[in-house]
Design a protein around this motif. Structure first.
Motif, PDB file in Angstrom:
ATOM      1  N   THR A  10       0.806  -1.062   0.093  1.00 52.38           N
ATOM      2  CA  THR A  10      -0.151   0.196  -0.102  1.00 52.38           C
ATOM      3  C   THR A  10       0.739   1.127  -0.009  1.00 52.38           C
ATOM      4  O   THR A  10       2.082   0.931   0.393  1.00 52.38           O
ATOM      5  CB  THR A  10      -0.679   0.189   1.159  1.00 52.38           C
ATOM      6  OG1 THR A  10      -0.025   0.205   2.446  1.00 52.38           O
ATOM      7  CG2 THR A  10      -1.709  -1.338   1.298  1.00 52.38           C
ATOM      8  N   ARG A  47      -7.775   3.601   7.676  1.00 51.31           N
ATOM      9  CA  ARG A  47      -7.504   4.424   6.455  1.00 51.31           C
ATOM     10  C   ARG A  47      -7.940   3.661   5.343  1.00 51.31           C
ATOM     11  O   ARG A  47      -7.604   2.395   5.348  1.00 51.31           O
ATOM     12  CB  ARG A  47      -6.201   4.978   6.592  1.00 51.31           C
ATOM     13  CG  ARG A  47      -5.692   5.888   7.873  1.00 51.31           C
ATOM     14  CD  ARG A  47      -5.940   7.350   7.738  1.00 51.31           C
ATOM     15  NE  ARG A  47      -5.674   8.030   8.766  1.00 51.31           N
ATOM     16  CZ  ARG A  47      -4.541   8.237   9.255  1.00 51.31           C
ATOM     17  NH1 ARG A  47      -3.449   8.014   8.618  1.00 51.31           N
ATOM     18  NH2 ARG A  47      -4.384   8.923  10.375  1.00 51.31           N
ATOM     19  N   GLU A  48      -8.453   4.429   4.261  1.00 47.10           N
ATOM     20  CA  GLU A  48      -8.641   3.667   3.057  1.00 47.10           C
ATOM     21  C   GLU A  48      -7.433   4.365   2.091  1.00 47.10           C
ATOM     22  O   GLU A  48      -7.173   5.349   1.973  1.00 47.10           O
ATOM     23  CB  GLU A  48      -9.919   4.178   2.456  1.00 47.10           C
ATOM     24  CG  GLU A  48     -10.310   3.299   1.026  1.00 47.10           C
ATOM     25  CD  GLU A  48     -11.435   3.725   0.574  1.00 47.10           C
ATOM     26  OE1 GLU A  48     -12.351   2.682   0.220  1.00 47.10           O
ATOM     27  OE2 GLU A  48     -12.158   4.829   0.300  1.00 47.10           O
ATOM     28  N   VAL A  49      -6.599   3.533   1.847  1.00 45.42           N
ATOM     29  CA  VAL A  49      -5.510   3.850   0.951  1.00 45.42           C
ATOM     30  C   VAL A  49      -5.481   3.081  -0.365  1.00 45.42           C
ATOM     31  O   VAL A  49      -5.891   2.080  -0.388  1.00 45.42           O
ATOM     32  CB  VAL A  49      -4.144   3.598   1.946  1.00 45.42           C
ATOM     33  CG1 VAL A  49      -4.121   4.366   3.168  1.00 45.42           C
ATOM     34  CG2 VAL A  49      -3.935   2.091   2.290  1.00 45.42           C
ATOM     35  N   ASP A  50      -4.491   3.704  -1.378  1.00 50.98           N
ATOM     36  CA  ASP A  50      -4.350   3.291  -2.456  1.00 50.98           C
ATOM     37  C   ASP A  50      -3.134   2.063  -2.464  1.00 50.98           C
ATOM     38  O   ASP A  50      -2.555   2.125  -1.722  1.00 50.98           O
ATOM     39  CB  ASP A  50      -4.136   4.374  -3.642  1.00 50.98           C
ATOM     40  CG  ASP A  50      -5.080   5.299  -3.879  1.00 50.98           C
ATOM     41  OD1 ASP A  50      -6.204   4.862  -4.218  1.00 50.98           O
ATOM     42  OD2 ASP A  50      -4.888   6.486  -3.894  1.00 50.98           O
ATOM     43  N   LEU A  51      -3.272   1.196  -3.340  1.00 48.82           N
ATOM     44  CA  LEU A  51      -2.220   0.245  -3.607  1.00 48.82           C
ATOM     45  C   LEU A  51      -1.082   0.731  -4.497  1.00 48.82           C
ATOM     46  O   LEU A  51      -1.366   1.527  -5.408  1.00 48.82           O
ATOM     47  CB  LEU A  51      -2.656  -0.874  -4.363  1.00 48.82           C
ATOM     48  CG  LEU A  51      -3.833  -2.046  -3.424  1.00 48.82           C
ATOM     49  CD1 LEU A  51      -4.550  -2.957  -4.511  1.00 48.82           C
ATOM     50  CD2 LEU A  51      -3.384  -2.422  -2.356  1.00 48.82           C
ATOM     51  N   GLY A  80     -10.962  -2.971  -8.006  1.00 54.02           N
ATOM     52  CA  GLY A  80     -10.493  -1.743  -7.451  1.00 54.02           C
ATOM     53  C   GLY A  80      -9.047  -1.810  -6.852  1.00 54.02           C
ATOM     54  O   GLY A  80      -8.412  -2.484  -6.521  1.00 54.02           O
ATOM     55  N   THR A  81      -8.586  -0.506  -6.700  1.00 52.35           N
ATOM     56  CA  THR A  81      -7.182  -0.274  -6.385  1.00 52.35           C
ATOM     57  C   THR A  81      -7.024   0.307  -5.088  1.00 52.35           C
ATOM     58  O   THR A  81      -5.884   0.842  -4.602  1.00 52.35           O
ATOM     59  CB  THR A  81      -6.439   0.856  -7.250  1.00 52.35           C
ATOM     60  OG1 THR A  81      -7.318   1.978  -7.297  1.00 52.35           O
ATOM     61  CG2 THR A  81      -6.368   0.341  -8.728  1.00 52.35           C
ATOM     62  N   LYS A  82      -8.026   0.323  -4.050  1.00 54.14           N
ATOM     63  CA  LYS A  82      -8.109   0.864  -2.652  1.00 54.14           C
ATOM     64  C   LYS A  82      -8.196  -0.323  -1.777  1.00 54.14           C
ATOM     65  O   LYS A  82      -8.930  -1.264  -2.088  1.00 54.14           O
ATOM     66  CB  LYS A  82      -9.021   1.861  -2.364  1.00 54.14           C
ATOM     67  CG  LYS A  82      -8.642   3.181  -3.202  1.00 54.14           C
ATOM     68  CD  LYS A  82      -9.729   4.494  -2.771  1.00 54.14           C
ATOM     69  CE  LYS A  82      -9.402   5.607  -3.593  1.00 54.14           C
ATOM     70  NZ  LYS A  82      -8.156   6.286  -3.106  1.00 54.14           N
ATOM     71  N   LYS A 132      -8.565  -1.176   2.899  1.00 50.52           N
ATOM     72  CA  LYS A 132      -8.730  -0.504   4.106  1.00 50.52           C
ATOM     73  C   LYS A 132      -7.634  -1.386   5.048  1.00 50.52           C
ATOM     74  O   LYS A 132      -7.438  -2.362   5.066  1.00 50.52           O
ATOM     75  CB  LYS A 132      -9.952  -0.928   4.724  1.00 50.52           C
ATOM     76  CG  LYS A 132     -10.219  -0.224   6.102  1.00 50.52           C
ATOM     77  CD  LYS A 132     -11.714  -0.888   6.449  1.00 50.52           C
ATOM     78  CE  LYS A 132     -12.995  -0.155   5.674  1.00 50.52           C
ATOM     79  NZ  LYS A 132     -14.131  -0.471   6.553  1.00 50.52           N
TER      80      LYS A 132
END
Length: 414
Positions: free
Chosen positions: A267, A281-285, A296-298, A300
């Motif tokens: 992440t 947190r919701e984060v991008d890969l 999807g690319t996110k 938690k």
């Protein structure tokens, strides 16, 4: 003169009677009585908010009678068939049909005069929604697991139906798709007997959901774990207790030579600098070039933060366990230094009396032995160090004390 007047009166009365009879004849001939049959929708009234009808009669037939010109001027809107539900009970029961009709119209028959209704309590359940894929994608393309939003719906309706619910579902027709599908579809509900129900029977909130189905051209894929990247440290006195990520794995697509080089997907960093409480947190890969991530690319990231453990040092005297009554045991070291660790609220109340250090001499003969020092501490306290870990123990025979004999002399005077 009087007789002439009487004769005229009789003639006048006869004339009036004939006129009335003629009027009645003409009226009956031009506006005769008429009978007619009507089909009326039944209105159900005064049902309590926590009750519902699971079966009912929707239409009754009535026969009406009246003058032709009146009946010909009437329609269904001028009549009413209703059932009063104010006093109903749970279960099947028969209730009378009440007919409302205009003045001058006679109701000669009602069929049925009573209607059968079944009354049930209204219940509510939260149910997950699944997507059933129907048909196939275009040749050379594949579909993957559907994502449904919202993933659960609230269903309100008769308790006997909700008690037997099997699933809430949407049907998705792939229709030879060559690209991702995003559809808004109605929900249908099935019970354990295979019966299907829709929004006409149950109150489904919401009654439609958004369905996303990845459709991609056939290509190699691989499932790899997701590794959260942490940046910074919690505030002094706090530490990371646990790190979780949802989902734990992702499926990636790419060429074989590229997939072989990837064992995990990281992440983007999650900053924990000086935090004192849990972090979600919701984060991008961080996606390597040359691959695609499905669904999807996110992700938690959940980080649980707790107070750092507290350490304490104690000097604990060494006890001897399981010595024989004939033995004298000497420990060359009287006490050991013990370092223990635990949560602050527990360690604040720990004293040296809560910890026991001992050596076990069970089965040992006379002589000198080197034994491991064992520690007995509360279960929520962790032993970090003990010094020394082993001590010398000397076992001797217990010396018997000499027996002292006292002689008593008795003098007798005669």
């Amino acid at each position: 003169m009087a007789e002439t007047w009487k004769d005229n009166l009789i003639y006048k009365l006869i004339a009036i009677l004939l006129a009335v009879l003629l009027w009645l004849y003409v009226t009956a001939d031009q506006n005769p009585p008429l009978e007619k049959t009507l089909n009326l929708s039944v209105n159900y009234e005064n049902l309590l908010d926590n009750l519902t009808l699971t079966s009912k009669t929707n239409v009754v037939n009535i026969k009406i009678r009246g003058e032709q010109k009146i009946i010909n001027g009437l329609g269904l809107k001028d009549f009413e068939a209703r059932v009063d539900l104010a006093q109903v009970k749970l279960g099947q029961q028969a209730l009378p049909v009440i007919i409302g009709n205009p003045l001058g119209i006679e109701i000669t028959d009602v069929f049925p005069k009573e209607v059968s209704v079944n009354v049930d309590m209204i219940a509510e359940r939260q149910v997950p929604v699944t997507a059933a894929l129907l048909g196939e994608t275009a040749h050379g393309y594949s579909s993957f697991k559907a994502t449904v939003k919202p993933s659960q719906v609230v269903i309100r309706g008769p308790a006997n139906i909700l008690d037997n619910l099997e699933e809430a579902r949407v049907d998705v027709n792939l229709n030879s798709a060559q690209s991702n599908l995003v559809l808004n579809l109605p929900i249908k509900v099935q019970d354990k007997l295979g019966n299907w129900f829709g929004a006409d029977t149950l109150n489904i909130i919401p009654n439609t959901v958004e369905v996303f189905i990845p459709v991609v051209q056939d290509t190699p894929s691989k499932t790899v774990p997701v590794k959260p990247v942490i940046d910074g440290k919690p505030a002094p006195g706090y530490q990371i207790a646990r790190i979780m990520v949802e989902p734990e794995t992702v499926k990636i697509l790419g060429q074989f030579n590229k997939l072989d080089t990837i064992d995990l997907i990281q992440t983007l960093p999650v900053n924990l600098t000086d935090v004192k409480e849990n972090v979600i947190r919701e984060v991008d890969l961080s996606i390597p070039s040359g691959v695609t991530v499905l669904y999807g690319t996110k992700v938690k990231v959940i980080v649980q933060i707790e107070l750092s453990p507290v350490q304490k040092n104690f000097d604990i005297p060494i006890k001897v366990y399981n010595s024989k009554s004939s033995q004298k045991v000497l420990v060359t070291t009287e006490a050991v230094k013990v370092n223990v660790e635990g949560k602050k609220d527990i360690m604040d109340n720990i004293t040296f009396q809560d910890i026991i250090a001992f050596v076990d001499v069970a089965g040992l003969d006379f002589g000198t032995h080197e034994l491991e020092v064992q520690i007995d501490a509360p279960g929520d306290v962790q032993l970090k160090n003990i010094e020394p870990q082993r001590v010398k123990v000397e076992i001797k025979a217990l010396e018997e004390k000499p027996v002292t004999t006292t002689t008593t002399t008795t003098t007798t005077t005669g």
